[in-house]
Design a protein around this motif. Structure first.
Motif, PDB file in Angstrom:
ATOM      1  N   ILE A   1       0.676  -1.237   0.119  1.00 56.37           N
ATOM      2  CA  ILE A   1       0.019   0.009  -0.034  1.00 56.37           C
ATOM      3  C   ILE A   1       0.917   1.283  -0.008  1.00 56.37           C
ATOM      4  O   ILE A   1       0.607   2.210  -0.545  1.00 56.37           O
ATOM      5  CB  ILE A   1      -1.048   0.185   1.158  1.00 56.37           C
ATOM      6  N   GLU A   2       2.033   1.205   0.728  1.00 59.75           N
ATOM      7  CA  GLU A   2       3.000   2.199   0.604  1.00 59.75           C
ATOM      8  C   GLU A   2       3.394   2.675  -0.645  1.00 59.75           C
ATOM      9  O   GLU A   2       3.482   3.580  -1.444  1.00 59.75           O
ATOM     10  CB  GLU A   2       4.153   2.147   1.590  1.00 59.75           C
ATOM     11  N   LEU A   3       3.831   1.446  -1.564  1.00 63.74           N
ATOM     12  CA  LEU A   3       4.031   1.852  -2.871  1.00 63.74           C
ATOM     13  C   LEU A   3       3.155   2.253  -3.831  1.00 63.74           C
ATOM     14  O   LEU A   3       3.334   3.110  -4.990  1.00 63.74           O
ATOM     15  CB  LEU A   3       4.686   0.392  -3.185  1.00 63.74           C
ATOM     16  N   MET A   4       1.823   1.753  -3.708  1.00 64.17           N
ATOM     17  CA  MET A   4       0.684   2.194  -4.328  1.00 64.17           C
ATOM     18  C   MET A   4       0.445   3.694  -4.058  1.00 64.17           C
ATOM     19  O   MET A   4      -0.063   4.524  -5.000  1.00 64.17           O
ATOM     20  CB  MET A   4      -0.622   1.294  -4.189  1.00 64.17           C
ATOM     21  N   GLN A   5       0.674   4.070  -2.760  1.00 64.77           N
ATOM     22  CA  GLN A   5       0.519   5.524  -2.417  1.00 64.77           C
ATOM     23  C   GLN A   5       1.282   6.438  -3.272  1.00 64.77           C
ATOM     24  O   GLN A   5       1.065   7.371  -3.634  1.00 64.77           O
ATOM     25  CB  GLN A   5       0.596   5.609  -0.855  1.00 64.77           C
ATOM     26  N   THR A   6       2.539   5.762  -3.370  1.00 61.38           N
ATOM     27  CA  THR A   6       3.728   6.464  -4.153  1.00 61.38           C
ATOM     28  C   THR A   6       2.963   6.723  -5.371  1.00 61.38           C
ATOM     29  O   THR A   6       3.111   7.806  -6.073  1.00 61.38           O
ATOM     30  CB  THR A   6       5.138   6.189  -3.908  1.00 61.38           C
ATOM     31  N   ALA A   7       2.699   5.686  -6.081  1.00 64.06           N
ATOM     32  CA  ALA A   7       2.167   5.853  -7.674  1.00 64.06           C
ATOM     33  C   ALA A   7       0.906   6.736  -7.676  1.00 64.06           C
ATOM     34  O   ALA A   7       1.049   7.742  -8.431  1.00 64.06           O
ATOM     35  CB  ALA A   7       1.855   4.632  -8.125  1.00 64.06           C
ATOM     36  N   CYS A   8       0.085   6.666  -6.554  1.00 60.54           N
ATOM     37  CA  CYS A   8      -1.025   7.849  -6.492  1.00 60.54           C
ATOM     38  C   CYS A   8      -0.501   9.260  -6.379  1.00 60.54           C
ATOM     39  O   CYS A   8      -0.847  10.083  -7.181  1.00 60.54           O
ATOM     40  CB  CYS A   8      -2.128   7.517  -5.404  1.00 60.54           C
ATOM     41  N   ASP A   9       0.446   9.352  -5.555  1.00 56.58           N
ATOM     42  CA  ASP A   9       1.192  10.832  -5.391  1.00 56.58           C
ATOM     43  C   ASP A   9       1.694  11.267  -6.582  1.00 56.58           C
ATOM     44  O   ASP A   9       1.499  12.418  -6.761  1.00 56.58           O
ATOM     45  CB  ASP A   9       2.360  10.751  -4.116  1.00 56.58           C
ATOM     46  N   LEU A  10       2.437  10.515  -7.263  1.00 60.46           N
ATOM     47  CA  LEU A  10       3.068  10.742  -8.821  1.00 60.46           C
ATOM     48  C   LEU A  10       1.722  11.093  -9.447  1.00 60.46           C
ATOM     49  O   LEU A  10       2.120  12.077 -10.246  1.00 60.46           O
ATOM     50  CB  LEU A  10       3.897   9.832  -9.307  1.00 60.46           C
ATOM     51  N   THR A  11       0.795  10.404  -9.499  1.00 61.15           N
ATOM     52  CA  THR A  11      -0.235  10.908 -10.620  1.00 61.15           C
ATOM     53  C   THR A  11      -0.779  12.213 -10.158  1.00 61.15           C
ATOM     54  O   THR A  11      -1.228  13.015 -10.783  1.00 61.15           O
ATOM     55  CB  THR A  11      -1.389   9.664 -10.523  1.00 61.15           C
ATOM     56  N   ASP A  12      -0.862  12.517  -8.695  1.00 59.39           N
ATOM     57  CA  ASP A  12      -1.250  13.865  -8.347  1.00 59.39           C
ATOM     58  C   ASP A  12      -0.343  14.786  -8.639  1.00 59.39           C
ATOM     59  O   ASP A  12      -0.945  15.947  -9.143  1.00 59.39           O
ATOM     60  CB  ASP A  12      -1.373  13.690  -6.963  1.00 59.39           C
ATOM     61  N   GLN A  13       0.808  14.883  -8.681  1.00 53.31           N
ATOM     62  CA  GLN A  13       1.704  15.678  -9.236  1.00 53.31           C
ATOM     63  C   GLN A  13       1.715  16.181 -11.039  1.00 53.31           C
ATOM     64  O   GLN A  13       1.438  17.177 -11.174  1.00 53.31           O
ATOM     65  CB  GLN A  13       3.203  15.214  -8.958  1.00 53.31           C
ATOM     66  N   GLY A  14       1.490  14.848 -11.579  1.00 54.73           N
ATOM     67  CA  GLY A  14       1.195  15.081 -12.942  1.00 54.73           C
ATOM     68  C   GLY A  14      -0.197  15.737 -13.116  1.00 54.73           C
ATOM     69  O   GLY A  14      -0.155  16.733 -14.042  1.00 54.73           O
ATOM     70  N   PHE A  15      -1.004  15.470 -12.470  1.00 55.12           N
ATOM     71  CA  PHE A  15      -2.431  16.148 -12.557  1.00 55.12           C
ATOM     72  C   PHE A  15      -2.331  17.743 -12.220  1.00 55.12           C
ATOM     73  O   PHE A  15      -2.886  18.344 -13.027  1.00 55.12           O
ATOM     74  CB  PHE A  15      -3.629  15.479 -11.756  1.00 55.12           C
TER      75      PHE A  15
END
Length: 442
Positions: A197-211
């Motif tokens: 879940i920590e790794l998935m959170q990182t993927a989601c945070d990167l998606t946030d930065q892109g958005f």
């Protein structure tokens, strides 16, 4: 300055952070607990897939090999034999033997020490030793677990490395009892460990930065592929391999094509753009959808449809609780969507009264499912009949598509089911219409 060959041969760094072997040790322990006595499980890496001539696609590891070993390299095989008499042979990881020529042309491959440090497997051998070791291991074995792709959506005609190995194994060792590894692996992968879940959170945070980068960039006249490029730039510069899946950047009526991936058109003033995009990180995935007005302001009609979808999403999220399951969940979401479509004037009570139960009236404007599992695969493995449990991660992605208005709205977040509700991995990504307008005009 030239890097010495000895350095290339002794250092293995992935782009992403070191995950830690504890996760994979724990995952293998869960696998062993599910296996029959006197059994062996064999898991192969994926192939490097060709394109044309002498070119290849970027390597993507078999998700099950990643899950049980963390090894992110081609020509690798994991064997788990919990009851073998010699303790050193109960876990064996086979990796590709390297040399200076490979180091120069392809880069570094795992050393035996690095393979152990990554996976927690103590016994490492070069993959050329696999066949000989199988003869030794199988002399004390009754059951062989092999993996076949049993994903409900699998429809590929491509023969994988696992397919070829399975065929060879059955031909060579025909007198053994063969078991399916997929049901065990899928069941285990469905509930995520905290590290996952920590790794998935990182993927989601990167998606946030892109958005957020996109919100500042979007305006009439920009092309869909330019937004795709902005997302990709943000992902890769933050240690992602790139997109978790082929992105959908769909302006205006393109948003009504569910799998629009051409991303080729120019954005027009007055249109809304739908972006279904997610970053990958350490082979774990994010899956986000957001819709924004090209000119920075929604029309009232666009906002009404947008807020209707957002209400459905919020109510659907509340249904992601332990004990529920996909069939009942989707039925209830359909009832919620029906009310919203009536409120928007897209269907009426007569449509509902006369609907075909196998294709309800709401399906005219919302024709896909609301949620799917996500993890190492974007459409992660699990039976749709599996009861929801704490630790499962789902997308929530209702949508309304109105071709006659050149308008498609879908909103999507990734949520972890908890004992008492849900945790939104995308809770920091703007989603309220007013917040999006404010950010686009700031």
């Amino acid at each position: 300055m030239l890097i010495s060959l000895s350095y290339l041969l002794t250092k293995k760094d992935m782009r992403y952070e070191h995950i830690g072997k504890d996760l994979f040790i724990k995952n293998r322990a869960k696998l062993k607990a599910k296996m029959k006595p006197n059994s062996i499980a064999i898991i192969c890496s994926n192939d490097i897939m060709p394109t044309n001539a002498d070119c290849t696609m970027a390597f993507r590891q078999n998700s099950n090999l990643l899950y049980f070993s963390g090894i992110d390299q081609e020509e690798s095989v994991l064997i788990v034999a919990p009851d073998f008499p010699d303790p050193k042979m109960r876990e064996i990881l086979f990796v590709r033997e390297t040399n200076e020529l490979i180091a120069v042309w392809e880069g570094h491959k795992y050393s035996m020490e690095e393979a152990t440090e990554t996976s927690g497997v103590s016994t490492i051998m070069w993959v050329e030793k696999l066949e000989g070791m199988l003869n030794t291991l199988l002399a004390e074995t009754d059951n062989i677990y092999l993996y076949n792709n049993e994903h409900i959506r699998n429809g590929t005609d491509v023969e994988t490395r696992s397919d070829r190995f399975n065929k060879w194994c059955r031909e060579q060792y025909g007198n053994y009892n063969y078991e399916r590894l997929a049901p065990i692996a899928y069941d285990l992968r469905t509930v995520k460990e905290a590290r996952e879940i920590e790794l998935m959170q990182t993927a989601c945070d990167l998606t946030d930065q892109g958005f957020r980068r996109i919100l500042a960039y979007t305006k009439p006249g920009v092309w869909e592929y330019e937004l795709e490029a902005e997302f990709l730039h943000e992902f890769i510069r933050n240690k992602s391999k790139g997109f978790a899946y082929t992105p959908i950047i769909a302006g205006g009526g393109n948003a009504c094509v569910l799998h629009y991936i051409e991303n080729k058109d120019q954005l027009k003033d007055g249109d809304v753009i739908l972006m279904d995009v997610g970053a990958e990180y350490a082979n774990y995935n994010a899956d986000m959808t957001r819709c924004i007005p090209v000119n920075g302001r929604f029309t009232q009609r666009q906002k009404d449809v947008y807020n209707a979808v957002l209400r459905v999403k919020n109510e659907a999220t509340a249904l992601l609780t332990p004990g529920n399951s996909i069939p009942g969940y989707h039925k209830e979401v359909g009832n919620i969507m029906t009310k919203e479509l009536i409120g928007l004037g897209l269907i009426d009570q007569t449509d509902v009264k006369n609907e075909d139960p196998s294709w309800p009236a709401y399906k005219k404007y919302f024709m896909h499912g609301t949620s799917h599992h996500i993890g190492l695969d974007v459409h992660d493995v699990a039976s749709i009949y599996t009861e929801f449990k704490a630790g499962m991660v789902f997308t929530v992605e209702p949508g309304i598509y109105i071709p006659g208005e050149n308008l498609g709205i879908r909103l999507e977040d990734d949520l972890v089911i908890t004992e008492n509700g849900q945790h939104n991995l995308m809770g920091n990504i703007p989603i309220e219409a007013e917040e999006i307008e404010e950010l686009m005009n700031s």
